[in-house]
Design an enzyme around this catalytic site. Structure first.
Site, PDB file in Angstrom:
ATOM      1  N   CYS A 150       0.800  -1.234   0.000  1.00 42.82           N
ATOM      2  CA  CYS A 150       0.000   0.000   0.000  1.00 42.82           C
ATOM      3  C   CYS A 150       0.834   1.286   0.000  1.00 42.82           C
ATOM      4  O   CYS A 150       0.368   2.322  -0.477  1.00 42.82           O
ATOM      5  CB  CYS A 150      -0.968  -0.024   1.170  1.00 42.82           C
ATOM      6  SG  CYS A 150      -0.265  -0.733   2.664  1.00 42.82           S
ATOM      7  N   HIS A 243      -2.090   6.475   3.950  1.00 43.88           N
ATOM      8  CA  HIS A 243      -0.657   6.489   4.250  1.00 43.88           C
ATOM      9  C   HIS A 243      -0.036   7.743   3.621  1.00 43.88           C
ATOM     10  O   HIS A 243      -0.209   7.997   2.416  1.00 43.88           O
ATOM     11  CB  HIS A 243       0.046   5.277   3.634  1.00 43.88           C
ATOM     12  CG  HIS A 243      -0.327   3.956   4.247  1.00 43.88           C
ATOM     13  ND1 HIS A 243      -1.033   3.824   5.418  1.00 43.88           N
ATOM     14  CD2 HIS A 243      -0.035   2.685   3.837  1.00 43.88           C
ATOM     15  CE1 HIS A 243      -1.175   2.533   5.706  1.00 43.88           C
ATOM     16  NE2 HIS A 243      -0.590   1.825   4.765  1.00 43.88           N
TER      17      HIS A 243
END
Ligand code: NAP
Length: 352
Positions: A150, A243
């Site tokens: 990710c 993120h």
């Protein structure tokens, strides 16, 4: 476009639940089967899953009986998405592929297999043809395609135009990773509330190696990895989704100005933009001018969670340029990325 019946392996987990939410109204794919561990198999999905999505569990899946993750129980699907725990993904995904059921996986296990595409449609759509060299079945009906870690998705989305125009020498990054990236129940609240944890086990090697395959050149069915080095520090922060990465890049040739790089990011067009893929964001990358942006809470859901947000683009005293990039980890970095891969596989005729 035909409608395809899909299964979800690891359907009770954080990524599995995101698959269910994102596929709820998908125009091409219908959820037919759900699989999880023996702890969940035999229960209805409503009983087995601790639903953590912000929207209600769809009625269309609530009453489905969760199956064992065995290919013999999934004979009624065209292919499966996998959000399986990595401790079982090698065995289970391989077993499905050998049984002739294509697997589109989020797990790390097959990402570095030399015959398996590690795919981000906006970055390396040509790597999809690596499927042809896979030998899971003699008739090529079973294969595996993976999407990257990710953190790597926003990283390679921004590195792609830089690599094409300037060439990349080296990359240093620090990731500030949301707690949803650890699955459910994930990081204990007493560890993460009001805190930053400066280490995520097994994360940095993936962030340092996967961009080199994604930005590598495919020739005669083989990827020659990109030739630069990445140094990553992965941290966990008390953010739910999204993120954020602080990135510095050393370039082979020097941009005339930072405005030239900004223009490159603004004008970059995805190679799959005109294919009509339902999950493809209209703008896969957005450069914010406001120095306070991007922020996970404000921007993780942009373009349905499929956009990479970029900001704080500056000339760097160390290396050449620096910026921050951010993407929704369980959408763009996991389930949404895998669904987009499946759409490209349909469009290119690998799923029929
Ligand atoms: P998770 O919440 O822990 O879910 C794991 C899933 O795997 C559950 O459905 C679990 O079923 C199933 N499972 C565990 N052991 C099994 C077994 N022996 N046989 C069959 N199924 C089994 O993890 P997650 O966060 O969703 O992550 C899933 C995968 O995606 C991992 O490989 C992870 O590295 C990857 N990934 C996650 C993210 C993210 O942001 N979370 C991003 C990219 C990639 P039970 O409920 O029955 O135990």
């Amino acid at each position: 476009m035909s409608n395809f019946k899909v299964g979800i392996l690891g359907a009770t987990g954080a990524v599995g639940q995101k698959f269910i939410r994102l596929l709820q109204d998908h125009p091409w794919f219908t959820i037919e089967a759900l699989g999880a561990s023996e702890r969940s198999a035999g229960k209805t999905y409503r009983e087995a899953a601790n639903w953590v999505e912000a929207t209600p569990m769809p009625e269309s899946v609530a009453g489905l009986t969760v199956r064992d993750c065995k290919s013999a129980d999934f004979g009624d699907v065209d292919f499966v998405f996998s959000g399986l725990d990595s401790s079982v993904a090698t065995e289970v995904e391989g077993e499905f592929a050998r049984a002739g059921i294509p697997v589109i996986s989020n797990a790390k296990n097959y990402r570095q297999d030399p015959t398996v595409p590690l795919l981000v449609p906006e970055v390396n759509p040509d790597h999809i043809t690596m499927i042809e060299s896979q030998t899971f079945t003699a008739d090529k009906s079973g294969w595996i395609v993976t999407n990257p870690n990710c953190v790597v998705v926003p990283l390679v989305t921004t590195l792609k135009p830089l690599a094409e125009k300037y060439g990349i020498r080296s990359v240093i990054l620090t990731s500030m990773q949301a707690i949803s990236g650890a699955g459910y129940p994930g990081v204990p609240s007493l560890d993460i509330l009001g805190n930053v944890i400066p280490y995520i086990g097994d994360e940095e090697p993936k962030v340092e190696s996967e961009p080199l395959k994604l930005l590598g050149i495919l020739e005669n069915g083989k990827v020659t990895f990109a030739d630069f080095t990445v140094h990553a520090t992965a941290t966990r922060v008390p953010v739910i989704n999204g993120h954020l990465l602080s990135i510095a890049v050393g370039l082979d040739s020097k941009p005339a100005s930072i405005e030239e790089v900004a223009e490159l990011f603004r004008k970059w067009k995805s190679p799959v933009a005109d294919l009509g893929l339902p999950t493809a964001p209209a703008f896969p990358m957005h450069l914010y001018e406001d120095q306070r942006y991007p922020q996970p809470r404000l921007h993780a859901d942009s373009e349905g969670g499929m956009q990479t947000a970029v900001g704080r683009l500056r000339k760097a005293g160390v290396l050449d340029i620096s910026y921050v990039a951010m993407a929704h980890n369980t959408v763009r970095g996991a389930a949404g990325g895998a669904i987009l891969n499946a759409e490209l596989l349909v469009k290119k005729g690998f799923i029929q």
